[in-house]
Design a protein around this motif. Structure first.
Motif, PDB file in Angstrom:
ATOM      1  N   ALA A  30       0.837  -1.204   0.000  1.00  0.00           N
ATOM      2  CA  ALA A  30       0.000   0.000   0.000  1.00  0.00           C
ATOM      3  C   ALA A  30       0.869   1.250   0.000  1.00  0.00           C
ATOM      4  N   ILE A  31       0.713   2.052  -1.068  1.00  0.00           N
ATOM      5  CA  ILE A  31       1.515   3.266  -1.199  1.00  0.00           C
ATOM      6  C   ILE A  31       0.657   4.525  -1.201  1.00  0.00           C
ATOM      7  N   ASP A  32      -0.665   4.374  -1.135  1.00  0.00           N
ATOM      8  CA  ASP A  32      -1.532   5.544  -1.135  1.00  0.00           C
ATOM      9  C   ASP A  32      -2.864   5.198  -0.480  1.00  0.00           C
ATOM     10  N   ASN A  33      -3.785   6.168  -0.513  1.00  0.00           N
ATOM     11  CA  ASN A  33      -5.069   5.987   0.168  1.00  0.00           C
ATOM     12  C   ASN A  33      -5.902   4.868  -0.432  1.00  0.00           C
ATOM     13  N   ARG A  34      -5.737   4.584  -1.724  1.00  0.00           N
ATOM     14  CA  ARG A  34      -6.595   3.597  -2.390  1.00  0.00           C
ATOM     15  C   ARG A  34      -6.403   2.204  -1.807  1.00  0.00           C
ATOM     16  N   ALA A  35      -5.169   1.714  -1.819  1.00  0.00           N
ATOM     17  CA  ALA A  35      -4.910   0.384  -1.282  1.00  0.00           C
ATOM     18  C   ALA A  35      -5.159   0.343   0.216  1.00  0.00           C
ATOM     19  N   ARG A  36      -4.811   1.415   0.910  1.00  0.00           N
ATOM     20  CA  ARG A  36      -5.022   1.456   2.357  1.00  0.00           C
ATOM     21  C   ARG A  36      -6.502   1.345   2.696  1.00  0.00           C
ATOM     22  N   GLU A  37      -7.332   2.148   2.007  1.00  0.00           N
ATOM     23  CA  GLU A  37      -8.764   2.155   2.281  1.00  0.00           C
ATOM     24  C   GLU A  37      -9.411   0.832   1.886  1.00  0.00           C
ATOM     25  N   ILE A  38      -9.166   0.388   0.652  1.00  0.00           N
ATOM     26  CA  ILE A  38      -9.810  -0.834   0.173  1.00  0.00           C
ATOM     27  C   ILE A  38      -9.317  -2.045   0.962  1.00  0.00           C
ATOM     28  N   GLY A  39      -8.037  -2.075   1.293  1.00  0.00           N
ATOM     29  CA  GLY A  39      -7.513  -3.179   2.081  1.00  0.00           C
ATOM     30  C   GLY A  39      -8.156  -3.259   3.456  1.00  0.00           C
ATOM     31  N   ALA A  40      -8.271  -2.116   4.122  1.00  0.00           N
ATOM     32  CA  ALA A  40      -8.860  -2.085   5.460  1.00  0.00           C
ATOM     33  C   ALA A  40     -10.338  -2.455   5.437  1.00  0.00           C
ATOM     34  N   GLU A  41     -11.029  -2.065   4.378  1.00  0.00           N
ATOM     35  CA  GLU A  41     -12.475  -2.266   4.314  1.00  0.00           C
ATOM     36  C   GLU A  41     -12.879  -3.650   3.819  1.00  0.00           C
ATOM     37  N   THR A  42     -12.011  -4.317   3.058  1.00  0.00           N
ATOM     38  CA  THR A  42     -12.397  -5.598   2.449  1.00  0.00           C
ATOM     39  C   THR A  42     -11.568  -6.787   2.914  1.00  0.00           C
ATOM     40  N   VAL A  81       0.193  -4.720   2.824  1.00  0.00           N
ATOM     41  CA  VAL A  81       1.218  -4.354   3.785  1.00  0.00           C
ATOM     42  C   VAL A  81       1.620  -2.913   3.486  1.00  0.00           C
ATOM     43  N   ALA A  82       1.662  -2.070   4.495  1.00  0.00           N
ATOM     44  CA  ALA A  82       2.033  -0.676   4.303  1.00  0.00           C
ATOM     45  C   ALA A  82       3.489  -0.576   3.874  1.00  0.00           C
ATOM     46  N   ARG A  83       3.749   0.349   2.974  1.00  0.00           N
ATOM     47  CA  ARG A  83       5.130   0.495   2.478  1.00  0.00           C
ATOM     48  C   ARG A  83       6.101   0.774   3.627  1.00  0.00           C
ATOM     49  N   ALA A  84       5.672   1.536   4.621  1.00  0.00           N
ATOM     50  CA  ALA A  84       6.541   1.865   5.753  1.00  0.00           C
ATOM     51  C   ALA A  84       6.885   0.626   6.584  1.00  0.00           C
ATOM     52  N   GLU A  85       6.069  -0.420   6.490  1.00  0.00           N
ATOM     53  CA  GLU A  85       6.288  -1.645   7.261  1.00  0.00           C
ATOM     54  C   GLU A  85       6.836  -2.768   6.396  1.00  0.00           C
ATOM     55  N   LEU A  86       7.184  -2.453   5.158  1.00  0.00           N
ATOM     56  CA  LEU A  86       7.548  -3.471   4.181  1.00  0.00           C
ATOM     57  C   LEU A  86       8.734  -4.316   4.644  1.00  0.00           C
ATOM     58  N   ALA A  87       9.809  -3.677   5.073  1.00  0.00           N
ATOM     59  CA  ALA A  87      11.015  -4.412   5.455  1.00  0.00           C
ATOM     60  C   ALA A  87      10.765  -5.331   6.639  1.00  0.00           C
ATOM     61  N   ILE A  97     -11.909 -12.166   1.546  1.00  0.00           N
ATOM     62  CA  ILE A  97     -12.432 -10.888   1.059  1.00  0.00           C
ATOM     63  C   ILE A  97     -13.870 -10.722   1.540  1.00  0.00           C
ATOM     64  N   SER A  98     -14.140  -9.606   2.197  1.00  0.00           N
ATOM     65  CA  SER A  98     -15.483  -9.321   2.689  1.00  0.00           C
ATOM     66  C   SER A  98     -15.992  -8.045   2.026  1.00  0.00           C
ATOM     67  N   LEU A  99     -17.114  -8.160   1.339  1.00  0.00           N
ATOM     68  CA  LEU A  99     -17.654  -7.026   0.579  1.00  0.00           C
ATOM     69  C   LEU A  99     -19.024  -6.596   1.103  1.00  0.00           C
ATOM     70  N   PRO A 100     -19.371  -5.324   0.897  1.00  0.00           N
ATOM     71  CA  PRO A 100     -20.693  -4.807   1.287  1.00  0.00           C
ATOM     72  C   PRO A 100     -21.752  -5.238   0.275  1.00  0.00           C
ATOM     73  N   ARG A 101     -22.136  -6.512   0.332  1.00  0.00           N
ATOM     74  CA  ARG A 101     -23.012  -7.094  -0.675  1.00  0.00           C
ATOM     75  C   ARG A 101     -24.336  -6.357  -0.800  1.00  0.00           C
ATOM     76  N   ASP A 102     -24.909  -5.996   0.333  1.00  0.00           N
ATOM     77  CA  ASP A 102     -26.206  -5.310   0.295  1.00  0.00           C
ATOM     78  C   ASP A 102     -26.089  -3.954  -0.395  1.00  0.00           C
ATOM     79  N   ALA A 103     -24.953  -3.280  -0.183  1.00  0.00           N
ATOM     80  CA  ALA A 103     -24.748  -1.978  -0.820  1.00  0.00           C
ATOM     81  C   ALA A 103     -24.631  -2.135  -2.336  1.00  0.00           C
ATOM     82  N   VAL A 104     -23.902  -3.148  -2.790  1.00  0.00           N
ATOM     83  CA  VAL A 104     -23.767  -3.388  -4.226  1.00  0.00           C
ATOM     84  C   VAL A 104     -25.128  -3.685  -4.835  1.00  0.00           C
ATOM     85  N   ARG A 105     -25.880  -4.544  -4.163  1.00  0.00           N
ATOM     86  CA  ARG A 105     -27.196  -4.917  -4.685  1.00  0.00           C
ATOM     87  C   ARG A 105     -28.121  -3.704  -4.736  1.00  0.00           C
TER      88      ARG A 105
END
Length: 339
Positions: free
Chosen positions: A263-275, A280-286, A301-309
């Motif tokens: 994860a190098i930006d908000n996209r992977a961080r947000e989607i990873g945390a939510e699903t 792994v955060a870049r700062a914690e990579l090593a 993987i856990s998705l907001p199925r009701d929201a998609v529907r």
């Protein structure tokens, strides 16, 4: 009744194959969703031209397909994923419905001009689909209705998660992001060299290849910067997918491959945390990546199925209109998954 749907396609005129992955998956969920409607399209990166302006003027709605096209900054001041000119605004006004769109950056406030622009463009009649919490925050701040549906590239796993190995493969396909270079990338390469017998590199953007050259590509096999080449490599045999490209990694899931997103930006961080997408955060990579690669883990993987529907249902009867893969993913079970 929706008779004409215009698609704002963010994969056209893009040098990022990740946009192609997003739009391809989005179109799968659009198949049959608007029976009898005329479907037209235009390029999100280039904006509307003479022909597409006529199409948009006649359209009932305009779906903005995926990507990180929702910006809190002054969008019209700089070149952006979604180009909108003064001539386009009256044609798009109130017609744009977001289809799995994410925010392009963290933010504390929305620029007043951007807020006015988005309020004018985005539909108040439909609920918008956002792929992350930041995108939803923008829409709700504007006083519009939205649902955090996660990204359309993951909707296929709404009912049943991907079936991928828990343990490490001998081969890894990895990705880099040239426009977000960091010394940690060299450390990632060292870790992958130590952990895998065979390393293949897939450039999601052509400039990623030049970046690898600077880092050192000794012993690394290169794939062509095309989705066809990447799919072929993923299908060729067991491999892991590790790297900084979010949607390149998600593509690996569709081939049954174990993935780890750096994860190098908000996209992977947000989607990873939510699903629960493995990140792994870049700062914690090593500290974390060696053990994560060498160990075994489940990909849940856990998705907001009701929201998609709910989002898809607003366009019509999903049991009639939705494509087979969407109906299967969202079919009723005793306890739907949620986030």
């Amino acid at each position: 009744m929706i008779r004409h749907v215009h698609l704002i396609d963010t994969s056209i005129a893009s040098d990022n194959v990740g946009d192609e992955i997003i739009v391809q998956e989005s179109r799968k969920h659009l198949e049959g969703l608007f029976p009898g409607a005329y479907i037209s399209s235009s390029a999100g990166h280039d904006g509307l031209g003479a022909s597409s302006r006529k199409l948009v003027a006649d359209a009932d709605i305009a779906l903005l397909l995926g990507s990180n096209a929702l910006a809190p900054h002054n969008q019209r001041k700089n070149r952006f994923v979604w180009q909108v000119t003064r001539r386009d605004i009256p044609l798009l006004a109130g017609k744009v419905v977001l289809f799995g769109v994410g925010a392009n950056r963290d933010f504390d406030r929305i620029h007043p001009r951007q807020a006015r622009l988005l309020k004018r463009l985005l539909s108040r009649d439909y609920v918008h689909s956002l792929r992350d919490g930041l995108g939803l925050k923008i829409v709700e701040t504007l006083g519009l209705r939205g649902l955090n549906t996660s990204c359309p590239t993951l909707w296929r796993y709404a009912d049943q998660g991907p079936k991928v190995p828990q343990g490490k493969a001998d081969t890894v396909i990895f990705t880099l992001t040239a426009h977000k270079a960091d010394p940690a990338d060299a450390a990632m390469l060292d870790i992958l060299r130590a952990q895998y017998d065979r390393l293949l590199f897939w450039p999601q953007q052509p400039r990623d290849g030049d970046y690898l050259t600077k880092l050192g590509d000794h012993g690394i096999e290169r794939l062509a910067p095309s989705l066809a080449a990447y799919d072929a490599a993923l299908a060729a045999g067991p491999c892991d997918v590790v790297g900084t490209r979010l949607h390149g990694s998600i593509r690996g899931l569709s081939h049954g491959r174990r993935i780890i997103v750096v994860a190098i930006d908000n996209r992977a961080r947000e989607i990873g945390a939510e699903t629960g997408l493995p990140t792994v955060a870049r700062a914690e990579l090593a500290d974390r990546l060696p053990a994560l690669v060498a160990g075994a883990f489940e990909t849940n993987i856990s998705l907001p199925r009701d929201a998609v529907r709910s989002y898809l249902e607003q366009f019509g009867d999903p049991d009639v209109a939705a494509p087979e893969n969407t109906r299967a993913a969202l079919s009723a079970t005793s306890q739907p998954k949620g986030v």
